[in-house]
Scaffold this active site. Structure first.
Site, short mmCIF file in Angstrom:
data_model
loop_
_atom_site.label_atom_id
_atom_site.label_comp_id
_atom_site.label_asym_id
_atom_site.label_seq_id
_atom_site.Cartn_x
_atom_site.Cartn_y
_atom_site.Cartn_z
N TYR A 110 -26.07 -13.32 6.90
CA TYR A 110 -27.13 -13.24 5.87
C TYR A 110 -28.28 -14.20 6.06
O TYR A 110 -28.52 -14.42 7.50
CB TYR A 110 -26.25 -14.01 4.44
CG TYR A 110 -27.10 -13.72 3.12
CD1 TYR A 110 -28.07 -12.72 2.88
CD2 TYR A 110 -27.02 -14.97 2.50
CE1 TYR A 110 -28.57 -12.83 1.66
CE2 TYR A 110 -27.70 -15.10 1.29
CZ TYR A 110 -28.54 -13.98 0.82
OH TYR A 110 -29.09 -14.10 -0.50
N LYS A 183 -26.71 -8.25 1.73
CA LYS A 183 -26.72 -8.77 0.22
C LYS A 183 -25.33 -8.12 -0.13
O LYS A 183 -24.39 -8.99 -0.69
CB LYS A 183 -27.71 -8.21 -0.57
CG LYS A 183 -27.88 -9.18 -1.57
CD LYS A 183 -28.79 -10.41 -1.00
CE LYS A 183 -29.46 -11.38 -2.21
NZ LYS A 183 -30.16 -12.22 -1.70
#
Length: 569
Positions: A110, A183
């Protein structure tokens, strides 16, 4: 059983994989591929003999092997690519490794590494993951959204981007699919949302990134970004089609440009279950940090003077949610808004300058500025605001590195016992200040939250843990809470509940403790956020499921990365 040749069933004895596929089809799907963990009997029945080496290993052994391979990778981008490959081969093993080492690996899968992976998408493209929808071919949208074989009740969550406002790097065209994939990986790792029940989507509407358009290997549409009525029609076509096909799914908008993000959220907020992480998720995690920091400082939120440098989508979203918290404490909305000074590209938001509609509620009146001492007449800069307002809280969402400089911070700290300072811009190179500098300039008094991860800093006999205002502390639990309650909308009350749930897990007594929970606690944080959000959904009248035993319902909804019992059909 779906057209994919398998289905997952939930039983009292755990998850069951019923599978009709055989041979290479089994190994080619990351949700059915157990790799060397297939038993000899399973290999025989599934036609895998000869396709795998004879040794049989456990999930734990596979995870140790993956970690050894991962450690040999030379940098975070190569680690990201390695983990993407694992994700595409064996979903359970990928999540086993990610969950067990989430604090170390979250920055790899991420932010901040995902930004580099997005920029390199067309160069590193190997295997498609996600759904690509083209504005030049809207007629194919329905078929494309059903390509994974999901039925009406099979999708809980859709993360969609048009890639215009990716992190701090802007328009990245079709490469934005990586942010949707990343995500959703966090949704699963942090909150246990089943990887089979999610969809990553990129809306390819072209790009204004000339570097991408000039590159002959670019994989997206080769024209400028479509705007105006045609863009709006495409967005509406997506919303209507996705909502019809998957009526239980929450639509999560990700990294849309400032000109569209607020407008799209406002357009659909009261029609469907929808959420914008850049606006609402950022607001919730920053609100959590602000609430925890005010508890530490002893100055209530309603008495803070809050300056937001970078009052765009994210900055104004933060201001709105902080106002909601103040309203919950009995403060009138007008009085709450009066605690904020927002700065955009034209300086302080104020009467007489051009600004976006969503910024208007926080514009200051001319009369308020009549006695201000300004460095330059006609301009109201950050330095002017700090000098005249004497803020207690300074929030940066500007992507302007180093703008919170020594003289500015020392000026602020002169008037405040515990200055709350949040340089939130990502990646690290765009942070408004470095935590070590902030602690030095404030003699260790600053309460800090940053957008990127920073190591602890020892000053004197106190070790300061730098809180990372990572949206991952909020959005996974919020999504899980929506699923558990089957909420039909995401309400301000649910966002406040999420922020308060995060803040409640902060240590406010130990000197140097961070103003947010550590990322190592992400799984338990997400469970508590989900519980609070589901209960808020009930209070706000948007829940479709009765919460007879909410703790147990949250726990039962959290998928664990363990190989399912295989039933061969």
């Amino acid at each position: 059983m779906s057209s994919t040749g398998y289905e997952f069933l939930h039983t009292g004895r755990g998850e069951v994989l019923r599978i009709a596929a055989r041979g290479r089809d089994v190994l080619n799907d990351p949700l059915t591929n157990l790799g060397t963990a297939f038993t000899p009997a399973q290999r025989e029945a599934l036609g895998l003999n000869g396709l795998l080496p004879p040794g049989h290993t456990t999930l734990e052994t596979q995870a140790r092997r993956v970690l050894a391979q991962l450690e040999a990778e030379p940098n975070d981008l190569s680690k990201n690519q390695f983990l993407q490959g694992l994700h595409n081969r064996n979903e359970v093993l990928f999540y086993k490794v990610l969950i067990d080492h989430i604090e170390d690996l979250l920055p790899v899968v991420y932010t901040p590494t995902i930004g580099e992976a997005i920029k390199a998408f067309s160069n590193y493209y190997h295997r498609p993951r996600g759904i690509f929808l083209s504005i030049d071919d809207p007629e194919s949208m329905e078929d494309a959204l059903q390509v994974y074989g999901h039925g009406r009740d099979d999708v809980d969550l859709i993360v969609v981007t048009d890639s215009e406002g990716i992190l701090g790097i802007g328009d990245q065209g079709v490469g934005g699919i990586q942010i949707a994939v990343g995500k959703l990986a966090v949704y699963t790792a942090a909150a246990g949302i089943h990887p089979r029940r999610v969809l990553p989507v990129v809306l390819d509407v072209g790009t204004d990134n000339l570097d991408l358009l000039a590159y002959d290997g670019y994989l997206g549409l080769r024209h400028s970004r479509v705007r105006g009525a045609r863009y709006d029609e495409f967005i509406d076509h997506f919303v209507q089609t996705a909502s019809r096909l998957f009526p239980k799914a929450m639509i999560h908008w990700e990294d849309f440009g400032a000109g569209n993000a607020h407008r799209i959220l406002a357009r659909y907020h009261d029609e469907i279950c929808t959420f914008n992480d850049d606006i609402e998720g950022t607001a919730a995690v920053v609100t959590a940090a602000a609430v925890a920091a005010t508890r530490r400082s002893g100055v209530p939120l309603s008495e803070q003077r809050i300056v937001i440098f970078g009052a765009g989508s994210a900055g104004i979203g933060i201001a709105h949610l902080l106002c909601e918290v103040m309203k919950g404490e009995g403060v009138d909305l007008a009085d709450a808004r009066a605690r904020f000074w927002g700065l955009g590209s034209r300086g302080l938001l104020r009467e007489g300058i051009r600004m976006r509609d969503f910024q208007q509620p926080f514009a200051r009146r001319r009369a308020e500025l009549a006695d201000w001492r300004l460095d330059r007449q006609g301009e109201v800069t950050l330095r002017d605001v700090v000098r005249n307002v004497r803020p207690t809280m300074l929030i940066g969402t500007s992507a302007q590195p180093g703008v919170f400089d020594e003289s500015l911070v020392r000026e602020m700290a002169t008037h405040v016992a515990s200055p709350i300072i949040m340089p939130l811009s990502n990646p690290t190179s765009l942070a408004e200040a470095q935590p070590a500098d902030l602690l030095e300039w404030t003699a260790g008094r600053a309460l800090i939250a940053t957008g990127s991860p920073f190591p602890p800093i020892t000053q004197g006999d106190v070790t300061h843990r730098i809180a990372q205002a990572n949206n991952a502390l909020v959005f996974p639990g919020l999504g899980l809470g929506v699923i558990v309650s089957r909420a039909t909308r995401v309400t301000p009350g649910m966002l406040v509940a999420a922020a308060n749930a995060v803040a409640a897990q902060v240590d406010i007594r130990t000197p140097g403790a961070g103003v947010l929970p550590p990322m190592a606690a992400l799984r338990s944080v997400s469970a508590r956020v989900a519980l609070a959000v589901a209960q808020a959904a009930v209070r706000d009248g948007v829940a479709c499921i009765e919460l007879s035993d909410p703790v147990q319902q949250v726990l039962e909804a959290m998928w664990e990365p363990a190989y399912p019992r295989v039933e061969i059909v």
